[in-house]
Motif scaffolding. Structure first.
Motif, mmCIF file in Angstrom:
data_model
loop_
_atom_site.group_PDB
_atom_site.id
_atom_site.type_symbol
_atom_site.label_atom_id
_atom_site.label_comp_id
_atom_site.label_asym_id
_atom_site.label_seq_id
_atom_site.Cartn_x
_atom_site.Cartn_y
_atom_site.Cartn_z
ATOM 1 N N GLY A 1 -4.926 2.016 -4.944
ATOM 2 C CA GLY A 1 -4.409 0.748 -5.441
ATOM 3 C C GLY A 1 -3.297 0.237 -4.545
ATOM 4 N N ASP A 2 -2.847 -0.978 -4.809
ATOM 5 C CA ASP A 2 -1.709 -1.583 -4.103
ATOM 6 C C ASP A 2 -1.885 -1.614 -2.590
ATOM 7 O OD1 ASP A 2 -0.577 -1.837 -6.574
ATOM 8 O OD2 ASP A 2 0.976 -0.325 -6.283
ATOM 9 N N VAL A 3 -3.081 -1.969 -2.126
ATOM 10 C CA VAL A 3 -3.345 -1.997 -0.679
ATOM 11 C C VAL A 3 -2.847 -3.316 -0.087
ATOM 12 C CG1 VAL A 3 -5.094 -1.882 1.120
ATOM 13 C CG2 VAL A 3 -5.346 -0.502 -0.960
ATOM 14 N N LYS A 4 -1.961 -3.231 0.890
ATOM 15 C CA LYS A 4 -1.470 -4.429 1.570
ATOM 16 C C LYS A 4 -2.446 -4.847 2.675
ATOM 17 C CE LYS A 4 3.416 -3.501 0.633
ATOM 18 N NZ LYS A 4 4.768 -3.301 1.215
ATOM 19 N N TYR A 5 -2.311 -6.086 3.116
ATOM 20 C CA TYR A 5 -3.230 -6.669 4.094
ATOM 21 C C TYR A 5 -3.313 -5.834 5.369
ATOM 22 C CZ TYR A 5 -5.123 -10.039 7.456
ATOM 23 O OH TYR A 5 -5.874 -10.650 8.418
ATOM 24 N N HIS A 6 -2.171 -5.472 5.923
ATOM 25 C CA HIS A 6 -2.185 -4.746 7.188
ATOM 26 C C HIS A 6 -2.685 -3.311 7.013
ATOM 27 C CE1 HIS A 6 -0.549 -8.023 9.476
ATOM 28 N NE2 HIS A 6 0.443 -8.156 8.613
ATOM 29 N N SER A 7 -2.496 -2.745 5.835
ATOM 30 C CA SER A 7 -3.075 -1.428 5.556
ATOM 31 C C SER A 7 -4.598 -1.528 5.495
ATOM 32 C CB SER A 7 -2.537 -0.876 4.236
ATOM 33 O OG SER A 7 -1.145 -0.651 4.316
ATOM 34 N N ALA A 8 -5.093 -2.617 4.910
ATOM 35 C CA ALA A 8 -6.533 -2.839 4.866
ATOM 36 C C ALA A 8 -7.096 -2.993 6.275
ATOM 37 C CB ALA A 8 -6.852 -4.068 4.024
ATOM 38 N N GLN A 9 -6.364 -3.705 7.130
ATOM 39 C CA GLN A 9 -6.781 -3.830 8.529
ATOM 40 C C GLN A 9 -6.867 -2.457 9.194
ATOM 41 O OE1 GLN A 9 -3.901 -6.490 10.380
ATOM 42 N NE2 GLN A 9 -5.544 -7.991 10.710
ATOM 43 N N GLU A 10 -5.831 -1.649 8.980
ATOM 44 C CA GLU A 10 -5.806 -0.304 9.573
ATOM 45 C C GLU A 10 -7.032 0.491 9.148
ATOM 46 O OE1 GLU A 10 -3.238 3.858 9.347
ATOM 47 O OE2 GLU A 10 -2.531 2.093 8.268
ATOM 48 N N ALA A 11 -7.370 0.417 7.861
ATOM 49 C CA ALA A 11 -8.509 1.173 7.353
ATOM 50 C C ALA A 11 -9.821 0.664 7.943
ATOM 51 C CB ALA A 11 -8.545 1.086 5.827
ATOM 52 N N VAL A 12 -10.090 -0.615 7.764
ATOM 53 C CA VAL A 12 -11.387 -1.178 8.156
ATOM 54 C C VAL A 12 -11.622 -1.066 9.661
ATOM 55 C CG1 VAL A 12 -12.736 -3.304 8.271
ATOM 56 C CG2 VAL A 12 -11.532 -2.697 6.159
ATOM 57 N N PHE A 13 -10.617 -1.395 10.460
ATOM 58 C CA PHE A 13 -10.803 -1.367 11.913
ATOM 59 C C PHE A 13 -10.804 0.059 12.472
ATOM 60 C CE2 PHE A 13 -8.737 -5.814 11.955
ATOM 61 C CZ PHE A 13 -9.924 -6.378 11.515
ATOM 62 N N SER A 14 -10.384 1.016 11.628
ATOM 63 C CA SER A 14 -10.462 2.427 12.023
ATOM 64 C C SER A 14 -11.746 3.084 11.530
ATOM 65 C CB SER A 14 -9.253 3.204 11.475
ATOM 66 O OG SER A 14 -8.042 2.716 12.014
ATOM 67 N N GLY A 15 -12.554 2.337 10.746
ATOM 68 C CA GLY A 15 -13.840 2.859 10.290
ATOM 69 C C GLY A 15 -13.834 3.460 8.900
ATOM 70 N N LEU A 16 -12.899 3.009 8.056
ATOM 71 C CA LEU A 16 -12.813 3.524 6.690
ATOM 72 C C LEU A 16 -12.982 2.386 5.694
ATOM 73 C CD1 LEU A 16 -12.031 6.089 4.900
ATOM 74 C CD2 LEU A 16 -9.701 5.148 4.918
ATOM 75 N N ASN A 17 -14.023 2.477 4.857
ATOM 76 C CA ASN A 17 -14.120 1.532 3.741
ATOM 77 C C ASN A 17 -12.920 1.743 2.822
ATOM 78 O OD1 ASN A 17 -16.782 0.797 4.552
ATOM 79 N ND2 ASN A 17 -17.630 2.520 3.384
ATOM 80 N N ILE A 18 -12.432 0.666 2.228
ATOM 81 C CA ILE A 18 -11.318 0.833 1.289
ATOM 82 C C ILE A 18 -11.568 -0.015 0.049
ATOM 83 C CG2 ILE A 18 -9.840 -0.983 2.298
ATOM 84 C CD1 ILE A 18 -7.502 1.160 1.864
ATOM 85 N N ILE A 19 -11.329 0.581 -1.107
ATOM 86 C CA ILE A 19 -11.485 -0.110 -2.384
ATOM 87 C C ILE A 19 -10.147 -0.070 -3.104
ATOM 88 C CG2 ILE A 19 -12.642 -0.149 -4.624
ATOM 89 C CD1 ILE A 19 -15.025 1.244 -3.309
ATOM 90 N N ASP A 20 -9.560 -1.242 -3.296
ATOM 91 C CA ASP A 20 -8.325 -1.360 -4.070
ATOM 92 C C ASP A 20 -8.721 -1.681 -5.509
ATOM 93 O OD1 ASP A 20 -5.968 -2.111 -5.316
ATOM 94 O OD2 ASP A 20 -5.203 -3.242 -3.601
ATOM 95 N N ALA A 21 -8.627 -0.668 -6.361
ATOM 96 C CA ALA A 21 -9.007 -0.836 -7.771
ATOM 97 C C ALA A 21 -7.803 -1.098 -8.658
ATOM 98 C CB ALA A 21 -9.770 0.399 -8.256
ATOM 99 N N GLY A 22 -6.630 -1.258 -8.040
ATOM 100 C CA GLY A 22 -5.431 -1.564 -8.809
ATOM 101 C C GLY A 22 -4.623 -0.332 -9.167
#
Length: 259
Positions: A197-218
């Motif tokens: 939960g609580d995923v910030k925009y730049h953290s999402a960038q880090e995950a996706v561009f590093s090859g990790l799906n990310i689900i922010d469920a709150g």
């Protein structure tokens, strides 16, 4: 058998030792008298006007929360600030408050194990072995869209936010609350997807561009499941010890909703 707050605290700290909490955290008995007798307990994620009102209506002797009812140093306790006003209400009704936060996050049977159970993750292990936070394990292979839909339903979340790294879901890491700090560790452990939960925009960038799906469920939906599990575990302990204590899980509204 008469049970005191002090005895309840001892049981809670057997289940989730204070020593497991992060050094910045504030856990334990944070409000109330040790010698008060406990007949009714309300479990909640947070101390809010909603949960305090339920504790009062329930005639609870003790409110047990996940998030600390006192976190920062108090300079005064008045009705000018909402959290302090709630503490005053607890005091006026003789309700003690106990909080188990990061120690409940990392302990076996705690927040992250409840999340693993709800998401049907198998063969799970601790993600961060340095502090016990997070879990990682396997799910039946599926698309990210299908898994995100399942997560939303399993956690009764109003919505989820998804970052798609283009990978099939099979090896899933989880961290209840706010776990985006674990992105690189999840990748290193072989995860293709992180649920937190609580995923910030730049953290999402880090995950996706590093090859990790990310689900922010709150934050709330990823932590609320532990309350029912904790209630079940406490009830078993009460029965074993012949403690006559009634226990109830609070009903908590979602703070953030999809409109």
């Amino acid at each position: 058998m008469q049970v005191t707050v002090k005895e309840m605290v001892e049981l809670l700290e057997e289940m989730a030792p204070k020593a497991l909490a992060e050094n910045w955290d504030n856990v334990g008995l944070l409000w109330g008298r040790n010698d008060k007798h406990v007949h009714r307990i309300l479990l909640a994620l947070d101390m809010t006007a909603e949960t305090v009102a339920q504790a009062i209506e329930y005639h609870a002797d003790m409110l047990i929360t996940h998030h600390p009812v006192i976190f920062r140093k108090l300079q005064q306790v008045t009705d000018a600030a909402w959290q302090q006003e709630l503490l005053l209400r607890l005091a006026e009704h003789g309700i003690a408050a106990y909080s188990a936060h990061t120690n409940l996050d990392c302990v076996s049977g705690g927040v992250n194990d409840s999340l693993v159970k709800r998401l049907h993750i198998e063969d799970d292990d601790v993600l961060d072995t340095s502090n016990g936070l997070g879990r990682i394990g396997k799910v039946a292979p599926c698309t990210l869209a299908d898994f995100a839909t399942f997560v939303k339903k399993a956690l009764k979340a109003d919505y989820v936010v998804v970052g798609d790294a283009g990978r099939k879901v099979e090896n899933v890491a989880v961290c209840g609350g706010a776990g985006s700090d674990l992105i690189q560790l999840a990748l290193a452990q072989g995860a293709d997807t992180l649920v937190t939960g609580d995923v910030k925009y730049h953290s999402a960038q880090e995950a996706v561009f590093s090859g990790l799906n990310i689900i922010d469920a709150g934050h709330q939906p990823t932590e609320l499941p532990v309350l029912d599990d904790l209630a079940d575990r406490l009830s078993l302990h009460f029965a074993d010890r012949h403690w006559d204590i009634n226990l109830k899980v609070a009903k908590e509204s979602m703070l953030l909703k999809h409109i």
